[in-house]
Scaffold this motif. Structure first.
Motif, PDB file in Angstrom:
ATOM      1  N   GLY A 164     -24.830  36.529 -28.322  1.00 33.15           N
ATOM      2  CA  GLY A 164     -24.222  35.239 -28.039  1.00 33.15           C
ATOM      3  C   GLY A 164     -24.276  34.894 -26.565  1.00 33.15           C
ATOM      4  O   GLY A 164     -24.492  33.734 -26.185  1.00 33.15           O
ATOM      5  N   THR A 188     -27.956  33.956 -25.629  1.00 29.98           N
ATOM      6  CA  THR A 188     -28.274  32.660 -26.242  1.00 29.98           C
ATOM      7  C   THR A 188     -27.636  31.520 -25.461  1.00 29.98           C
ATOM      8  O   THR A 188     -28.293  30.518 -25.133  1.00 29.98           O
ATOM      9  CB  THR A 188     -27.784  32.624 -27.697  1.00 29.98           C
ATOM     10  OG1 THR A 188     -28.493  33.621 -28.457  1.00 29.98           O
ATOM     11  CG2 THR A 188     -28.026  31.254 -28.329  1.00 29.98           C
ATOM     12  N   ASP A 189     -26.361  31.657 -25.140  1.00 32.25           N
ATOM     13  CA  ASP A 189     -25.654  30.601 -24.419  1.00 32.25           C
ATOM     14  C   ASP A 189     -26.190  30.443 -22.999  1.00 32.25           C
ATOM     15  O   ASP A 189     -26.322  29.322 -22.491  1.00 32.25           O
ATOM     16  CB  ASP A 189     -24.159  30.901 -24.383  1.00 32.25           C
ATOM     17  CG  ASP A 189     -23.352  29.760 -23.787  1.00 32.25           C
ATOM     18  OD1 ASP A 189     -23.117  28.772 -24.510  1.00 32.25           O
ATOM     19  OD2 ASP A 189     -22.986  29.851 -22.600  1.00 32.25           O
ATOM     20  N   GLU A 191     -29.510  28.600 -23.049  1.00 38.91           N
ATOM     21  CA  GLU A 191     -29.238  27.204 -23.389  1.00 38.91           C
ATOM     22  C   GLU A 191     -28.711  26.459 -22.158  1.00 38.91           C
ATOM     23  O   GLU A 191     -29.150  25.336 -21.847  1.00 38.91           O
ATOM     24  CB  GLU A 191     -28.212  27.138 -24.512  1.00 38.91           C
ATOM     25  CG  GLU A 191     -27.897  25.740 -25.018  1.00 38.91           C
ATOM     26  CD  GLU A 191     -29.002  25.175 -25.897  1.00 38.91           C
ATOM     27  OE1 GLU A 191     -29.223  23.950 -25.837  1.00 38.91           O
ATOM     28  OE2 GLU A 191     -29.633  25.958 -26.627  1.00 38.91           O
ATOM     29  N   ARG A 192     -27.799  27.082 -21.448  1.00 37.95           N
ATOM     30  CA  ARG A 192     -27.179  26.459 -20.280  1.00 37.95           C
ATOM     31  C   ARG A 192     -28.194  26.275 -19.145  1.00 37.95           C
ATOM     32  O   ARG A 192     -28.275  25.202 -18.545  1.00 37.95           O
ATOM     33  CB  ARG A 192     -26.003  27.331 -19.824  1.00 37.95           C
ATOM     34  CG  ARG A 192     -25.234  26.794 -18.635  1.00 37.95           C
ATOM     35  CD  ARG A 192     -24.107  27.758 -18.280  1.00 37.95           C
ATOM     36  NE  ARG A 192     -23.391  27.316 -17.095  1.00 37.95           N
ATOM     37  CZ  ARG A 192     -22.352  26.502 -17.094  1.00 37.95           C
ATOM     38  NH1 ARG A 192     -21.890  26.036 -18.245  1.00 37.95           N
ATOM     39  NH2 ARG A 192     -21.746  26.160 -15.965  1.00 37.95           N
ATOM     40  N   TYR A 216     -19.576  35.340 -17.779  1.00 33.41           N
ATOM     41  CA  TYR A 216     -18.976  35.561 -19.092  1.00 33.41           C
ATOM     42  C   TYR A 216     -18.001  36.732 -18.974  1.00 33.41           C
ATOM     43  O   TYR A 216     -18.299  37.752 -18.358  1.00 33.41           O
ATOM     44  CB  TYR A 216     -20.054  35.868 -20.127  1.00 33.41           C
ATOM     45  CG  TYR A 216     -21.024  34.723 -20.329  1.00 33.41           C
ATOM     46  CD1 TYR A 216     -20.748  33.700 -21.234  1.00 33.41           C
ATOM     47  CD2 TYR A 216     -22.213  34.662 -19.598  1.00 33.41           C
ATOM     48  CE1 TYR A 216     -21.625  32.646 -21.410  1.00 33.41           C
ATOM     49  CE2 TYR A 216     -23.093  33.610 -19.774  1.00 33.41           C
ATOM     50  CZ  TYR A 216     -22.801  32.607 -20.670  1.00 33.41           C
ATOM     51  OH  TYR A 216     -23.679  31.559 -20.833  1.00 33.41           O
TER      52      TYR A 216
END
Length: 342
Positions: free
Chosen positions: A168, A171-172, A175-176, A293
């Motif tokens: 996750g 992936t994030d 994308e960002r 994160y």
């Protein structure tokens, strides 16, 4: 130190009576039990845990096997401290104590674990630094020793595990960064035997291609852990001929080295290189603010301990016991280290 013999002499009763009262046996009168417990408190009696362990068949200890060369041990990282705190908050409810077992870098982790198993130092174990193929799983499963893994492995004997949601996170992050104009995005990965490397790499390749970008193996950079690893990573990236504009990492100490390395070269974190990855509260000292994160490590520790309790036959009441296998999600903390590409 006051012993059972001292209590017996003080109360004028037999050692057997004192022992049965302390262990709450049914054949002791309530009044006698009350006298024994009161005297034990007044005289400072402490039970001999070693002897009790031999009688009851358990030690009351849970061992956390931690490699001294692991990423979380580098540069004073607080990752495991918070995990330990969370674990002990649960274990204490069951009269258990957490014992950290330091697997030295001078010894193979499998051989160290074999010694622990042979000596029966703990009732159950937690394994960290999980490998893609991890022989420790078979060792503990064959010996019927309860254990939980902090991380995953392709070596599967039905063991419970808790892992951070690295899929996750990657992936994030892609994308960002892609939404901010970055097309050449580097990925810092740990050493080859760790399963984390493959989880991140598989997700990275999938997400890079999903965004219509070509996978470039030169952008996958094996990186040493800790602050020095982050410095080396910064220099490696900025010296590449076709250098990336962003980097994703999993080591919570890497950003300190990345910032230092870029500063040494007269560059600005976030502007000359977008930086995005996992960090702890220590990252709040960085300037510019680190976009990162974060996971609630205390809660992770509690969940690891709960998974372990289910593996202890004398504590678990469910049959068959539940097997916990969970990925723990990250929370994004906004900062200024992943600015849009100019």
């Amino acid at each position: 130190m006051t012993s059972i013999k001292d209590l017996a002499q003080h109360l004028g009763v037999s050692i057997g009576t004192v022992s049965r009262a302390l262990n709450d046996k049914f054949d002791v009168k309530p009044a006698t039990r009350e006298r024994v417990l009161k005297a034990a408190a007044e005289l400072g009696y402490v039970p001999n845990q070693a002897g009790r362990s031999l009688r009851q068949g358990n030690t009351g200890l849970v061992g956390f096997v931690l490699e001294t060369s692991s990423e979380g041990m580098m540069q004073g990282d607080l990752f495991f401290i918070r995990v330990f705190d969370g674990m002990q908050s649960v274990l204490s409810e069951y009269g258990l104590h957490l014992m950290v077992m330091m697997s030295p870098s001078s010894e193979k982790s499998d051989e160290y674990l074999q010694k622990i198993v042979g000596r029966r130092l703990a009732d159950a174990l937690v394994l960290s630094s999980t490998r893609r193929i991890d022989p420790r799983v078979n060792l503990l499963a064959d010996q019927n020793i309860p254990f939980v893994m902090l991380g995953r492995s392709q070596t599967d004997r039905g063991q419970p595990w808790l892992d951070l949601d690295f899929e996750g996170m990657v992936t994030d992050a892609i994308e960002r960064l892609h939404a901010r104009g970055h097309r050449r995005i580097a990925l810092a990965v740990p050493r080859q035997e760790l399963n984390l490397r493959y989880v991140m790499l598989d997700t990275y390749r999938t997400q890079i291609e999903r965004h219509g970008l070509a996978f470039d193996e030169n952008l996958v950079i094996e990186t040493a852990p800790g602050d020095n690893g982050g410095v080396a990573l910064a220099h490696h990236i900025m010296e590449m001929e076709d250098r990336p504009s962003a980097v994703i990492f999993s080591d919570p100490i890497h950003p300190f080295g990345l910032y230092r390395g870029l500063t040494e070269m007269g560059l600005v974190p976030g502007k000359d290189l977008a930086i995005l990855g996992i960090a702890t509260r220590l990252a709040t000292v960085l300037n510019p603010n680190l976009t990162h994160y974060r996971v609630r490590l205390f809660d992770l520790g509690r969940r690891v301990a709960q998974a372990l309790i289910h593996r202890l036959p004398h504590l678990n009441t469910e049959n068959p016991p539940p097997v916990i296998r969970e990925r723990v999600p990250f929370t994004l903390v906004e900062g200024d280290s992943d600015l849009p590409l100019e």
